[in-house]
Every structure is written in C-alpha cells, then in structure tokens.
Write a protein that holds these residues in place. Structure first.
Motif, PDB file in Angstrom:
ATOM      1  N   HIS A 151       0.816  -1.217   0.000  1.00 35.46           N
ATOM      2  CA  HIS A 151       0.000   0.000   0.000  1.00 35.46           C
ATOM      3  C   HIS A 151       0.850   1.267   0.000  1.00 35.46           C
ATOM      4  CE1 HIS A 151       1.069  -0.703   4.152  1.00 35.46           C
ATOM      5  NE2 HIS A 151       0.647   0.493   4.500  1.00 35.46           N
ATOM      6  N   VAL A 152       2.165   1.129   0.191  1.00 35.97           N
ATOM      7  CA  VAL A 152       3.052   2.303   0.160  1.00 35.97           C
ATOM      8  C   VAL A 152       4.134   2.125  -0.902  1.00 35.97           C
ATOM      9  CG1 VAL A 152       2.651   3.011   2.553  1.00 35.97           C
ATOM     10  CG2 VAL A 152       4.429   1.304   2.052  1.00 35.97           C
ATOM     11  N   ALA A 153       3.828   1.347  -1.939  1.00 30.99           N
ATOM     12  CA  ALA A 153       4.825   1.012  -2.954  1.00 30.99           C
ATOM     13  C   ALA A 153       5.445   2.240  -3.613  1.00 30.99           C
ATOM     14  CB  ALA A 153       4.216   0.103  -4.023  1.00 30.99           C
ATOM     15  N   ASP A 154       4.667   3.304  -3.770  1.00 32.11           N
ATOM     16  CA  ASP A 154       5.156   4.498  -4.461  1.00 32.11           C
ATOM     17  C   ASP A 154       5.629   5.593  -3.506  1.00 32.11           C
ATOM     18  OD1 ASP A 154       4.612   3.447  -7.035  1.00 32.11           O
ATOM     19  OD2 ASP A 154       2.486   3.908  -6.758  1.00 32.11           O
ATOM     20  N   HIS A 155       5.691   5.280  -2.223  1.00 31.74           N
ATOM     21  CA  HIS A 155       6.186   6.233  -1.240  1.00 31.74           C
ATOM     22  C   HIS A 155       7.707   6.130  -1.128  1.00 31.74           C
ATOM     23  CE1 HIS A 155       2.162   6.741   1.115  1.00 31.74           C
ATOM     24  NE2 HIS A 155       1.947   6.499  -0.165  1.00 31.74           N
ATOM     25  N   TYR A 156       8.305   7.150  -0.512  1.00 33.35           N
ATOM     26  CA  TYR A 156       9.740   7.127  -0.243  1.00 33.35           C
ATOM     27  C   TYR A 156       9.987   6.680   1.196  1.00 33.35           C
ATOM     28  CZ  TYR A 156      10.597   9.352  -4.720  1.00 33.35           C
ATOM     29  OH  TYR A 156      10.663   9.599  -6.062  1.00 33.35           O
ATOM     30  N   PRO A 157      11.151   6.060   1.475  1.00 31.98           N
ATOM     31  CA  PRO A 157      11.412   5.508   2.808  1.00 31.98           C
ATOM     32  C   PRO A 157      11.220   6.496   3.956  1.00 31.98           C
ATOM     33  CG  PRO A 157      13.036   4.685   1.269  1.00 31.98           C
ATOM     34  CD  PRO A 157      12.222   5.707   0.514  1.00 31.98           C
ATOM     35  N   ALA A 158      11.521   7.780   3.720  1.00 28.35           N
ATOM     36  CA  ALA A 158      11.408   8.765   4.802  1.00 28.35           C
ATOM     37  C   ALA A 158       9.994   8.890   5.344  1.00 28.35           C
ATOM     38  CB  ALA A 158      11.905  10.133   4.325  1.00 28.35           C
ATOM     39  N   SER A 159       8.997   8.504   4.548  1.00 23.20           N
ATOM     40  CA  SER A 159       7.601   8.624   4.982  1.00 23.20           C
ATOM     41  C   SER A 159       7.129   7.394   5.759  1.00 23.20           C
ATOM     42  CB  SER A 159       6.687   8.832   3.775  1.00 23.20           C
ATOM     43  OG  SER A 159       6.645   7.672   2.958  1.00 23.20           O
ATOM     44  N   LEU A 160       7.990   6.385   5.893  1.00 21.14           N
ATOM     45  CA  LEU A 160       7.608   5.138   6.560  1.00 21.14           C
ATOM     46  C   LEU A 160       8.026   5.144   8.028  1.00 21.14           C
ATOM     47  CD1 LEU A 160       8.741   2.505   3.886  1.00 21.14           C
ATOM     48  CD2 LEU A 160       6.606   3.807   3.993  1.00 21.14           C
ATOM     49  N   SER A 161       7.330   4.350   8.814  1.00 23.15           N
ATOM     50  CA  SER A 161       7.717   4.162  10.214  1.00 23.15           C
ATOM     51  C   SER A 161       8.996   3.323  10.277  1.00 23.15           C
ATOM     52  CB  SER A 161       6.604   3.439  10.975  1.00 23.15           C
ATOM     53  OG  SER A 161       6.488   2.095  10.518  1.00 23.15           O
ATOM     54  N   GLY A 162       9.590   3.264  11.476  1.00 23.51           N
ATOM     55  CA  GLY A 162      10.812   2.490  11.638  1.00 23.51           C
ATOM     56  C   GLY A 162      10.620   1.025  11.302  1.00 23.51           C
ATOM     57  N   GLY A 163       9.526   0.434  11.775  1.00 23.48           N
ATOM     58  CA  GLY A 163       9.271  -0.967  11.481  1.00 23.48           C
ATOM     59  C   GLY A 163       9.074  -1.224  10.007  1.00 23.48           C
ATOM     60  N   MET A 164       8.399  -0.309   9.311  1.00 20.70           N
ATOM     61  CA  MET A 164       8.173  -0.461   7.879  1.00 20.70           C
ATOM     62  C   MET A 164       9.487  -0.349   7.111  1.00 20.70           C
ATOM     63  SD  MET A 164       4.655   1.784   7.691  1.00 20.70           S
ATOM     64  CE  MET A 164       4.280   1.592   5.956  1.00 20.70           C
ATOM     65  N   GLN A 165      10.335   0.581   7.531  1.00 20.36           N
ATOM     66  CA  GLN A 165      11.633   0.717   6.868  1.00 20.36           C
ATOM     67  C   GLN A 165      12.482  -0.532   7.061  1.00 20.36           C
ATOM     68  OE1 GLN A 165      13.841   4.456   6.955  1.00 20.36           O
ATOM     69  NE2 GLN A 165      12.105   5.432   7.954  1.00 20.36           N
ATOM     70  N   GLN A 166      12.403  -1.138   8.249  1.00 19.19           N
ATOM     71  CA  GLN A 166      13.202  -2.329   8.480  1.00 19.19           C
ATOM     72  C   GLN A 166      12.656  -3.520   7.698  1.00 19.19           C
ATOM     73  OE1 GLN A 166      16.015  -2.173   9.169  1.00 19.19           O
ATOM     74  NE2 GLN A 166      16.702  -3.122  11.048  1.00 19.19           N
ATOM     75  N   ARG A 167      11.334  -3.599   7.547  1.00 23.09           N
ATOM     76  CA  ARG A 167      10.758  -4.634   6.694  1.00 23.09           C
ATOM     77  C   ARG A 167      11.225  -4.443   5.254  1.00 23.09           C
ATOM     78  NH1 ARG A 167       4.482  -4.590   7.400  1.00 23.09           N
ATOM     79  NH2 ARG A 167       4.831  -2.765   8.721  1.00 23.09           N
ATOM     80  N   LEU A 168      11.291  -3.186   4.826  1.00 20.81           N
ATOM     81  CA  LEU A 168      11.765  -2.890   3.479  1.00 20.81           C
ATOM     82  C   LEU A 168      13.221  -3.316   3.323  1.00 20.81           C
ATOM     83  CD1 LEU A 168      11.458  -1.632   0.683  1.00 20.81           C
ATOM     84  CD2 LEU A 168      11.934   0.610   1.719  1.00 20.81           C
ATOM     85  N   ALA A 169      14.043  -3.041   4.322  1.00 18.87           N
ATOM     86  CA  ALA A 169      15.457  -3.416   4.252  1.00 18.87           C
ATOM     87  C   ALA A 169      15.623  -4.930   4.135  1.00 18.87           C
ATOM     88  CB  ALA A 169      16.204  -2.900   5.484  1.00 18.87           C
ATOM     89  N   ILE A 170      14.839  -5.690   4.904  1.00 19.23           N
ATOM     90  CA  ILE A 170      14.918  -7.147   4.823  1.00 19.23           C
ATOM     91  C   ILE A 170      14.385  -7.628   3.482  1.00 19.23           C
ATOM     92  CG2 ILE A 170      14.047  -9.298   5.809  1.00 19.23           C
ATOM     93  CD1 ILE A 170      14.158  -8.002   8.551  1.00 19.23           C
ATOM     94  N   GLY A 171      13.282  -7.020   3.012  1.00 21.61           N
ATOM     95  CA  GLY A 171      12.754  -7.391   1.703  1.00 21.61           C
ATOM     96  C   GLY A 171      13.742  -7.132   0.593  1.00 21.61           C
ATOM     97  N   GLN A 172      14.441  -5.999   0.663  1.00 17.45           N
ATOM     98  CA  GLN A 172      15.460  -5.681  -0.344  1.00 17.45           C
ATOM     99  C   GLN A 172      16.583  -6.708  -0.317  1.00 17.45           C
ATOM    100  OE1 GLN A 172      18.577  -2.562   0.161  1.00 17.45           O
ATOM    101  NE2 GLN A 172      17.359  -1.442  -1.344  1.00 17.45           N
ATOM    102  N   ALA A 173      17.037  -7.062   0.888  1.00 22.03           N
ATOM    103  CA  ALA A 173      18.099  -8.066   1.006  1.00 22.03           C
ATOM    104  C   ALA A 173      17.633  -9.406   0.459  1.00 22.03           C
ATOM    105  CB  ALA A 173      18.524  -8.208   2.462  1.00 22.03           C
TER     106      ALA A 173
END
Length: 255
Positions: free
Chosen positions: A130-152
């Motif tokens: 639901h935030v696919a087109d957002h930038y990381p700065a707009s995400l919460s800490g938990g969401m950013q960390q999920r993104l980091a794991i997903g990227q890895a």
C-alpha cells in the motif's frame, strides 16, 4: 555437513587485537545468534562473514567455495538503521535488490518488468504494497526495516547477516519483525547470523547462541588480546535459565 566454515580467524587493526582463534561450523538453514558485551568483536565478525573486511589470519568459506575477497550475492546484510536507498521509492528499493544480481546493477525490458512484478509480490508479502510508491522517509521504523529485509531477500542470498536489526524498534513492532523473519527463513532455508544485545531475543530466534568475550585481559594493555567464542549454546533444546547463563558469562548483563 558444514555450510559456513570459519577456521582460525584473527582480526587486528594495527597493534589492537579485536578477535582471535575463532572457529565455527554452521549448517545450511541454521540460525545463529551472536551476543556479548559491547566492543567484543561481534560486528567485526559479521563484517568478516560479509567479506567487507578480510581477516588478519584464517579463512571463511561458504559451501566449500574459496574465501571471498569482497561482498557478493551469496551474502545479504541488514543493519540497525534501515539500510535502504532514500532517493528510491519502496518498490524501486525492492527492484534494486534484484538488480544487484546483474552485471551492471541495471534491468531492462522483460527483465525489468519481471523484477517489478516480483517486487510487488514481495511488497505484498511484507505488508508494504500500500506504500509502494512512497519514499522511505515517509515510513515508520518498522516499515523501513521490513523494506530493508525485503530488499536483502530480493537478491536471494544464501546467508543473511543481521547487525542489531530490531534494536531501534518499539516492542510491538519488534515482535512482528521476529515472526516475519522466521517465516522468511522457513521459506528460503537461508542461513542466518544475527548480532543482538538482547539475550532473550537471541535464544528465541536462534538455533544456537554464540557468546563473544575476552578470556584474557591485560589491564595495562586492553588491546593486547582479542575476543573469541567463549560459549556455544544449543538454543533449540530450551530450558536454559537466563540467570544461569549470566552466572557463567556476567559480561552479558552489560551487553
């Protein structure tokens, strides 16, 4: 059979010894937690596993291969502070993880469309579609960390290295991330090394818990000796009272 093989690793910076005489064998799919007091070489050991650094002495091999001289696609890494690209959208960050496997880190045509479709599947999997087109700065800490794991994970590493990945998260988000990580691990059979200061977290997630400490200490020359693995606990059996562990390794109370 050993999948990650660490043989007689030493690391020193100048005349300062960081770790010494580290030996370890890890099976494929094993989850190894690494704990210990601050400054005892845990993150240094992770950088050696990543091949971001090369040891002063000794070798590290994966699946019998030659020791790596630099980070490669076999190894994925997630740090404590949301290691994602701030100038890319959430979807683009996942696509970038796939791009790491190409020669120039870029995707074109059908390969790009396939990577975008795979990125959307990953985002749905980690709850960020639901935030696919957002930038990381707009995400919460938990969401950013999920993104980091997903990227890895998009790069499909055989070994995932985690350096205090949940240390900055609130308790509720931290528990959610524990479940998410264990689900991904079960699906991929990746081998995981996680540095944590949280002893309970280490035993909860890990099959084994390694304790790093300095068995030798010179008060007149603190850099004379490095840390090594002083305990290797089997966490799968459970039933090890934390107070007993702290009696054996008092430095963990300050770690």
């Amino acid at each position: 059979m050993s999948f990650v093989d660490v043989r007689d690793i030493w690391q020193a910076y100048g005349d300062r010894s960081i770790i010494e005489r580290v030996n370890l064998s890890a099976a494929e799919g094993e989850f190894i937690s690494i704990v210990g007091a601050s400054g005892c070489g845990k993150s240094t050991f992770l950088r050696l596993l990543l091949a971001q650094e090369r040891p002063t002495r000794g070798t590290i091999s994966i699946d019998g291969g030659a020791p790596a001289v630099e980070p490669n696609l076999e190894r994925g890494v997630v740090f404590q502070r949301y290691s994602v690209f701030p100038h890319l959208t959430v979807r683009q960050n996942i696509v970038a993880g796939t791009g790491f496997s190409t020669r120039f880190g870029m995707l074109f045509g059908a390969a790009k469309r396939q990577a975008q479709n795979a990125a959307d599947e990953m985002l749905a999997r980690i709850g960020l579609n639901h935030v696919a087109d957002h930038y990381p700065a707009s995400l919460s800490g938990g969401m950013q960390q999920r993104l980091a794991i997903g990227q890895a994970m998009a790069a499909k590493p055989r070994v995932l290295l985690l350096d205090e990945p949940f240390g900055a998260l609130d308790p509720g988000t931290r528990l959610q991330m524990h479940d998410f990580l264990m689900e991904l691990r079960a699906e991929t059979n990746m081998t995981v090394f996680m540095v944590t200061h949280d002893l309970e977290e280490g035993f909860k997630l890990g099959d084994r818990v390694l304790v790093f400490d300095k068995p030798r200490w010179d008060p007149h020359d603190p850099g004379a000796y490095g840390a090594t693995i002083t305990y290797d606990f089997d966490a799968r059996g459970g039933g090890i009272p934390f107070q007993d562990i702290l009696k054996r390794q008092p430095s963990l109370a300050a770690g």
